[in-house]
Design a protein around this motif. Structure first.
Motif, PDB file in Angstrom:
ATOM      1  N   SER A  58      12.716  -2.543   4.083  1.00 34.28           N
ATOM      2  CA  SER A  58      11.668  -2.306   5.067  1.00 34.28           C
ATOM      3  C   SER A  58      10.310  -2.840   4.714  1.00 34.28           C
ATOM      4  CB  SER A  58      11.564  -0.889   5.725  1.00 34.28           C
ATOM      5  OG  SER A  58      11.116   0.107   4.554  1.00 34.28           O
ATOM      6  N   ASP A  59      10.095  -3.384   3.302  1.00 40.80           N
ATOM      7  CA  ASP A  59       8.611  -3.937   2.701  1.00 40.80           C
ATOM      8  C   ASP A  59       8.302  -4.942   3.647  1.00 40.80           C
ATOM      9  OD1 ASP A  59       8.968  -1.925   0.928  1.00 40.80           O
ATOM     10  OD2 ASP A  59       9.316  -3.222  -0.823  1.00 40.80           O
ATOM     11  N   ALA A  60       7.214  -5.206   3.712  1.00 44.66           N
ATOM     12  CA  ALA A  60       6.470  -6.394   4.635  1.00 44.66           C
ATOM     13  C   ALA A  60       6.706  -7.808   4.024  1.00 44.66           C
ATOM     14  CB  ALA A  60       5.097  -6.067   4.363  1.00 44.66           C
ATOM     15  N   GLU A  89       6.370  -9.079   8.249  1.00 45.23           N
ATOM     16  CA  GLU A  89       5.334  -8.875   9.083  1.00 45.23           C
ATOM     17  C   GLU A  89       3.938  -9.339   8.710  1.00 45.23           C
ATOM     18  OE1 GLU A  89       3.882  -4.422   7.991  1.00 45.23           O
ATOM     19  OE2 GLU A  89       6.078  -4.723   8.179  1.00 45.23           O
ATOM     20  N   TYR A 159       0.563  -2.552  -1.236  1.00 43.86           N
ATOM     21  CA  TYR A 159       0.484  -1.641   0.205  1.00 43.86           C
ATOM     22  C   TYR A 159      -0.122  -2.604   1.089  1.00 43.86           C
ATOM     23  CZ  TYR A 159       1.742   1.732  -3.192  1.00 43.86           C
ATOM     24  OH  TYR A 159       2.558   2.553  -4.120  1.00 43.86           O
ATOM     25  N   THR A 160       0.144  -2.360   2.421  1.00 44.02           N
ATOM     26  CA  THR A 160      -0.537  -3.039   3.536  1.00 44.02           C
ATOM     27  C   THR A 160      -1.901  -2.229   3.977  1.00 44.02           C
ATOM     28  OG1 THR A 160       0.388  -1.586   5.212  1.00 44.02           O
ATOM     29  CG2 THR A 160       1.726  -3.540   4.585  1.00 44.02           C
ATOM     30  N   ASP A 162      -2.487  -0.720   6.250  1.00 47.74           N
ATOM     31  CA  ASP A 162      -1.908   0.817   6.791  1.00 47.74           C
ATOM     32  C   ASP A 162      -1.370   1.585   5.877  1.00 47.74           C
ATOM     33  OD1 ASP A 162      -3.074  -0.131   9.608  1.00 47.74           O
ATOM     34  OD2 ASP A 162      -1.168  -1.274   9.861  1.00 47.74           O
ATOM     35  N   GLU A 163      -1.351   1.087   4.809  1.00 46.24           N
ATOM     36  CA  GLU A 163      -0.878   2.037   3.723  1.00 46.24           C
ATOM     37  C   GLU A 163       0.793   2.210   3.657  1.00 46.24           C
ATOM     38  OE1 GLU A 163      -2.684   3.546   1.033  1.00 46.24           O
ATOM     39  OE2 GLU A 163      -4.423   2.703   1.890  1.00 46.24           O
ATOM     40  N   ASP A 164       1.428   1.223   4.334  1.00 43.85           N
ATOM     41  CA  ASP A 164       2.935   0.990   4.361  1.00 43.85           C
ATOM     42  C   ASP A 164       3.055   0.029   3.113  1.00 43.85           C
ATOM     43  OD1 ASP A 164       3.321   2.366   6.795  1.00 43.85           O
ATOM     44  OD2 ASP A 164       3.120   0.614   7.613  1.00 43.85           O
ATOM     45  N   ASP A 165       4.416   0.301   2.627  1.00 43.29           N
ATOM     46  CA  ASP A 165       4.880  -0.543   1.463  1.00 43.29           C
ATOM     47  C   ASP A 165       4.868  -2.022   1.717  1.00 43.29           C
ATOM     48  OD1 ASP A 165       5.314   1.675   0.182  1.00 43.29           O
ATOM     49  OD2 ASP A 165       7.327   1.779   0.714  1.00 43.29           O
TER      50      ASP A 165
END
Length: 180
Positions: A58-60, A89, A159-160, A162-165
């Motif tokens: 699921s990483d960007a 993304e 990290y993005t 938005d703090e996502d991986d």
């Protein structure tokens, strides 16, 4: 000495960067050109650098491949890194990477880098915002001649905004086994 060269190269990878490393040699680094026999009797050679993905599907960013020239990297020479990757993304301003460089158990560097700023400063071919799609990033840096003959471990956690991986990479560069 510019110890930040390895993490900066890794950050360029993060700008468009995932890979699953299958290491039949179980993490052992073998001098280039020496034959190695794996657990199934296969003979091959292993260079003195490697990388592995520690992220999730699921990483960007998904790294397809990383190659370097010269292979293995040599102190005092230009190093060209080619990364083929897919952005799953949009990667926007504010994306960052926490980078740790270790020599054995000793932390030489622990720093947070702004991924987009590093890409701008390096004049990388991929700039933020990075749109979804496939990318190839080629970057050349000069490695300092003073790099000690040692094995360096570089951990990168991206990290993005938005703090996502974003991505997760572990790199090992062993300058002990490189040519003099």
């Amino acid at each position: 000495m510019r110890l930040a060269a390895a993490p900066l190269l890794a950050l360029l990878s993060l700008a468009s960067a995932r890979f699953v490393f299958d290491d039949p040699f179980q993490g052992k680094i073998v001098p280039r050109g020496l034959p190695v026999v794996d657990g199934e009797g296969e003979v091959g050679t292993l260079s003195s650098w490697r990388w592995s993905d520690c992220g999730l599907p699921s990483d960007a960013i998904t790294i397809e491949s990383i190659s370097v020239s010269p292979d293995p990297p040599e102190p005092g020479k230009n190093l060209t890194v080619t990364v083929e990757a897919t952005a799953n993304e949009v990667v926007e301003e504010g994306a960052y990477a926490d980078v740790t460089v270790k020599l054995g158990l000793i932390k030489l560097l622990q720093k947070r880098f702004d991924v987009c700023e590093e890409a701008r400063n390096a004049n990388a071919s991929v700039q933020c915002p990075v749109q979804p799609g496939q990318y190839t990033v080629v970057q050349t840096v000069e490695l300092p001649e003073e790099i000690p003959k040692a094995k360096f471990v570089v951990n990168i956690r991206g990290y993005t905004v938005d703090e996502d991986d974003l991505a997760c990479l572990d790199l090992v560069v062993d300058f002990v086994t490189t040519p003099a």
